[in-house]
Scaffold this motif. Structure first.
Motif, PDB file in Angstrom:
ATOM      1  N   ALA A  40      15.877  52.803  30.581  1.00 43.94           N
ATOM      2  CA  ALA A  40      16.525  53.468  29.114  1.00 43.94           C
ATOM      3  C   ALA A  40      16.097  55.051  29.204  1.00 43.94           C
ATOM      4  O   ALA A  40      16.699  55.933  28.839  1.00 43.94           O
ATOM      5  CB  ALA A  40      15.990  52.890  27.861  1.00 43.94           C
ATOM      6  N   GLY A  41      14.642  55.137  29.772  1.00 42.45           N
ATOM      7  CA  GLY A  41      14.290  56.729  30.165  1.00 42.45           C
ATOM      8  C   GLY A  41      14.850  57.498  30.948  1.00 42.45           C
ATOM      9  O   GLY A  41      15.396  58.562  30.965  1.00 42.45           O
ATOM     10  N   MET A  42      15.396  56.795  31.954  1.00 38.32           N
ATOM     11  CA  MET A  42      15.906  57.307  33.283  1.00 38.32           C
ATOM     12  C   MET A  42      17.512  57.817  32.671  1.00 38.32           C
ATOM     13  O   MET A  42      17.913  58.754  32.959  1.00 38.32           O
ATOM     14  CB  MET A  42      15.852  56.506  34.498  1.00 38.32           C
ATOM     15  CG  MET A  42      16.944  57.031  35.680  1.00 38.32           C
ATOM     16  SD  MET A  42      16.931  55.879  36.953  1.00 38.32           S
ATOM     17  CE  MET A  42      15.144  55.388  37.204  1.00 38.32           C
ATOM     18  N   ALA A  43      18.170  56.869  31.777  1.00 40.94           N
ATOM     19  CA  ALA A  43      19.324  57.059  31.366  1.00 40.94           C
ATOM     20  C   ALA A  43      19.303  58.183  30.515  1.00 40.94           C
ATOM     21  O   ALA A  43      20.496  59.318  30.529  1.00 40.94           O
ATOM     22  CB  ALA A  43      19.947  55.765  30.691  1.00 40.94           C
ATOM     23  N   VAL A  44      18.370  58.404  29.618  1.00 45.42           N
ATOM     24  CA  VAL A  44      18.135  59.292  28.726  1.00 45.42           C
ATOM     25  C   VAL A  44      18.013  60.612  29.439  1.00 45.42           C
ATOM     26  O   VAL A  44      18.576  61.692  29.136  1.00 45.42           O
ATOM     27  CB  VAL A  44      17.167  59.406  27.794  1.00 45.42           C
ATOM     28  CG1 VAL A  44      17.011  60.546  26.881  1.00 45.42           C
ATOM     29  CG2 VAL A  44      17.501  58.203  26.886  1.00 45.42           C
ATOM     30  N   PHE A  45      17.216  60.737  30.651  1.00 44.93           N
ATOM     31  CA  PHE A  45      16.911  61.863  31.500  1.00 44.93           C
ATOM     32  C   PHE A  45      18.167  62.245  32.075  1.00 44.93           C
ATOM     33  O   PHE A  45      18.466  63.515  32.064  1.00 44.93           O
ATOM     34  CB  PHE A  45      15.898  61.421  32.337  1.00 44.93           C
ATOM     35  CG  PHE A  45      15.414  62.570  33.419  1.00 44.93           C
ATOM     36  CD1 PHE A  45      14.716  63.436  32.827  1.00 44.93           C
ATOM     37  CD2 PHE A  45      16.059  62.795  34.632  1.00 44.93           C
ATOM     38  CE1 PHE A  45      14.259  64.581  33.801  1.00 44.93           C
ATOM     39  CE2 PHE A  45      15.542  63.770  35.527  1.00 44.93           C
ATOM     40  CZ  PHE A  45      14.719  64.807  35.274  1.00 44.93           C
ATOM     41  N   ILE A  46      19.016  61.306  32.560  1.00 44.16           N
ATOM     42  CA  ILE A  46      20.131  61.726  33.563  1.00 44.16           C
ATOM     43  C   ILE A  46      21.241  62.413  32.406  1.00 44.16           C
ATOM     44  O   ILE A  46      21.876  63.292  32.615  1.00 44.16           O
ATOM     45  CB  ILE A  46      20.930  60.715  34.084  1.00 44.16           C
ATOM     46  CG1 ILE A  46      19.706  60.209  35.280  1.00 44.16           C
ATOM     47  CG2 ILE A  46      22.267  60.749  34.613  1.00 44.16           C
ATOM     48  CD1 ILE A  46      20.222  58.883  35.857  1.00 44.16           C
ATOM     49  N   ALA A  47      21.506  61.552  31.235  1.00 47.81           N
ATOM     50  CA  ALA A  47      22.515  62.189  30.206  1.00 47.81           C
ATOM     51  C   ALA A  47      22.156  63.349  29.496  1.00 47.81           C
ATOM     52  O   ALA A  47      23.073  64.055  29.307  1.00 47.81           O
ATOM     53  CB  ALA A  47      22.489  61.087  29.317  1.00 47.81           C
ATOM     54  N   GLY A  48      20.707  63.502  29.462  1.00 53.58           N
ATOM     55  CA  GLY A  48      20.263  64.902  28.776  1.00 53.58           C
ATOM     56  C   GLY A  48      20.620  65.994  30.056  1.00 53.58           C
ATOM     57  O   GLY A  48      20.545  67.098  29.401  1.00 53.58           O
ATOM     58  N   GLY A  49      20.980  65.812  31.109  1.00 48.83           N
ATOM     59  CA  GLY A  49      20.973  66.739  32.084  1.00 48.83           C
ATOM     60  C   GLY A  49      19.586  67.697  32.267  1.00 48.83           C
ATOM     61  O   GLY A  49      19.611  68.860  32.393  1.00 48.83           O
ATOM     62  N   PHE A  50      18.498  67.107  32.034  1.00 49.98           N
ATOM     63  CA  PHE A  50      17.420  67.628  32.287  1.00 49.98           C
ATOM     64  C   PHE A  50      16.941  68.469  33.650  1.00 49.98           C
ATOM     65  O   PHE A  50      16.388  69.456  33.689  1.00 49.98           O
ATOM     66  CB  PHE A  50      16.165  66.850  31.470  1.00 49.98           C
ATOM     67  CG  PHE A  50      16.405  66.439  30.189  1.00 49.98           C
ATOM     68  CD1 PHE A  50      16.012  67.349  29.364  1.00 49.98           C
ATOM     69  CD2 PHE A  50      16.656  65.267  29.808  1.00 49.98           C
ATOM     70  CE1 PHE A  50      16.238  67.068  27.893  1.00 49.98           C
ATOM     71  CE2 PHE A  50      16.673  64.882  28.552  1.00 49.98           C
ATOM     72  CZ  PHE A  50      16.591  65.688  27.443  1.00 49.98           C
ATOM     73  N   THR A  62       6.413  41.138  29.751  1.00 50.29           N
ATOM     74  CA  THR A  62       5.925  42.265  29.906  1.00 50.29           C
ATOM     75  C   THR A  62       6.594  43.161  30.631  1.00 50.29           C
ATOM     76  O   THR A  62       6.948  44.411  30.449  1.00 50.29           O
ATOM     77  CB  THR A  62       4.522  42.522  29.793  1.00 50.29           C
ATOM     78  OG1 THR A  62       3.924  41.490  28.838  1.00 50.29           O
ATOM     79  CG2 THR A  62       3.947  43.785  29.777  1.00 50.29           C
ATOM     80  N   LEU A  63       6.631  42.734  32.076  1.00 50.26           N
ATOM     81  CA  LEU A  63       7.338  43.478  33.204  1.00 50.26           C
ATOM     82  C   LEU A  63       8.659  43.913  32.791  1.00 50.26           C
ATOM     83  O   LEU A  63       9.111  44.768  33.177  1.00 50.26           O
ATOM     84  CB  LEU A  63       6.965  42.497  34.372  1.00 50.26           C
ATOM     85  CG  LEU A  63       5.515  42.375  34.900  1.00 50.26           C
ATOM     86  CD1 LEU A  63       5.612  41.531  36.118  1.00 50.26           C
ATOM     87  CD2 LEU A  63       5.312  44.202  35.225  1.00 50.26           C
ATOM     88  N   LEU A  64       9.454  42.893  32.270  1.00 55.86           N
ATOM     89  CA  LEU A  64      10.870  42.982  32.066  1.00 55.86           C
ATOM     90  C   LEU A  64      10.919  44.157  30.900  1.00 55.86           C
ATOM     91  O   LEU A  64      12.000  45.010  31.138  1.00 55.86           O
ATOM     92  CB  LEU A  64      11.554  41.665  31.451  1.00 55.86           C
ATOM     93  CG  LEU A  64      13.080  41.822  30.987  1.00 55.86           C
ATOM     94  CD1 LEU A  64      13.816  42.083  32.165  1.00 55.86           C
ATOM     95  CD2 LEU A  64      13.372  40.338  30.572  1.00 55.86           C
ATOM     96  N   ILE A  65      10.297  44.112  30.032  1.00 56.96           N
ATOM     97  CA  ILE A  65      10.347  44.956  28.861  1.00 56.96           C
ATOM     98  C   ILE A  65       9.958  46.493  29.534  1.00 56.96           C
ATOM     99  O   ILE A  65      10.588  47.457  29.354  1.00 56.96           O
ATOM    100  CB  ILE A  65       9.300  44.798  27.734  1.00 56.96           C
ATOM    101  CG1 ILE A  65       9.846  43.607  26.899  1.00 56.96           C
ATOM    102  CG2 ILE A  65       9.290  46.072  26.765  1.00 56.96           C
ATOM    103  CD1 ILE A  65       8.900  43.132  26.082  1.00 56.96           C
ATOM    104  N   ALA A  66       8.887  46.617  30.326  1.00 56.52           N
ATOM    105  CA  ALA A  66       8.642  47.925  31.048  1.00 56.52           C
ATOM    106  C   ALA A  66       9.720  48.474  31.806  1.00 56.52           C
ATOM    107  O   ALA A  66      10.131  49.664  31.915  1.00 56.52           O
ATOM    108  CB  ALA A  66       7.466  47.660  31.774  1.00 56.52           C
TER     109      ALA A  66
END
Length: 297
Positions: A23-33, A13-17
């Motif tokens: 993944a969320g951080m990567a999307v946030f960075i790649a999206g230039g938010f 569970t910890l690994l998946i979290a």
């Protein structure tokens, strides 16, 4: 559920979290938010996180520094000259505004009249010596002798007592004094070159770390990619990997330590058409930098 199975479930569970967070951080960075412009401040949570991280970092690293006596008038006067030359344009003073460049920085440089209420002298010394990443606060370790780093702290200790008129008068009284940096030379009577000044903090690093610090502090990674130094993938100047194997320096000089020192200190005297500027590197600093660069094979 057996204990071993329960533990495996918790770990999974910890690994998946963690993976989802990455993944969320990567999307946030790649999206230039996140707006990184200096015309917008950090969001309150980011500002609070950076501020708390900075304060704890300084306090931990300054904890073992021993503060010398700072009360004598000559030390304070010397600190006032250093403040005038190196601090005033960003931090202003009583009755004196920030300079225009400082007004455009984010975060804004703090006024230093209240610095001694927030920091101990050893912490102010650490900040002046090492600077603060991503804040515009430079490190003065390679440019000021240790006595002058402490002199700045001595002046900051007196700063809350100065009215606007007294502040202006204090700086005016230092008009004949110079706070010498490494690149300004050492011409006044009794002055010693920065490299030989007693207890200069640069002396407490090993040779390779000193050289890398100097290369950074003289802005070499702004134009060159240099092994062992983290920086932008810049292509303004040639990469310096393998410099020690090259036959010639800049296509002009045989590659040896003396010629490399000459090139580092005065490139345009060697090649007037080069875009590499004179960065005001001292002889001693250039020799340390050259020794490291010649080792890159």
């Amino acid at each position: 559920m057996p204990g071993s199975v329960r533990m495996k479930t918790v770990l999974a569970t910890l690994l998946i979290a963690a993976l989802l967070a990455l993944a969320g951080m990567a999307v946030f960075i790649a999206g230039g938010f996140y707006d990184i412009s200096a015309t917008e401040p950090h969001t309150p949570p980011v500002h609070a996180l950076l501020e708390a991280t900075m304060r704890r970092s300084v306090k931990v690293r300054a904890a073992d520094i021993v503060t010398p006596p700072l009360g004598d008038a000559a030390t304070v006067e010397r600190g006032a000259a250093c403040y005038r030359d190196h601090c005033l344009q960003c931090h202003g003073g009583p009755g004196v505004p920030h300079g225009d460049i400082a007004k455009g920085l984010q975060p804004l440089p703090d006024p230093l009249a209240g610095a001694v209420r927030q920091w101990r002298p050893r912490e102010l010394y650490w900040i002046v010596r090492h600077g603060i990443k991503m804040s515009g606060m430079p490190a003065w370790e390679t440019r000021l002798p240790d006595a002058d780093l402490w002199a700045v702290v001595a002046f900051l200790d007196r700063l809350p007592e100065l009215s606007p008129a007294a502040f202006t008068e204090t700086l005016a009284a230092t008009r004949g004094a110079r706070c010498l940096s490494a690149s300004q030379g050492c011409e006044s009577p009794g002055c010693r070159p920065i490299e030989t000044a007693d207890t200069h903090p640069l002396q407490h690093r090993d040779a390779q770390e000193r050289a890398k610090l100097l290369l950074r502090q003289y802005a070499c990674p702004a134009c060159h990619m240099i092994p062992g130094i983290v920086g932008a993938q810049t292509h303004v100047g040639p990469p310096l990997a393998g410099l020690g194997r090259r036959e010639r320096i800049a296509g002009k000089l045989p590659n040896d330590a003396d010629n490399l020192v000459r090139w580092i200190r005065s490139p345009q005297s060697v090649d007037p058409s080069t875009a590499m500027p004179d960065m005001g590197v001292t002889e001693a600093h250039a020799r340390q930098m050259a020794a490291y660069l010649e080792s890159l094979r």
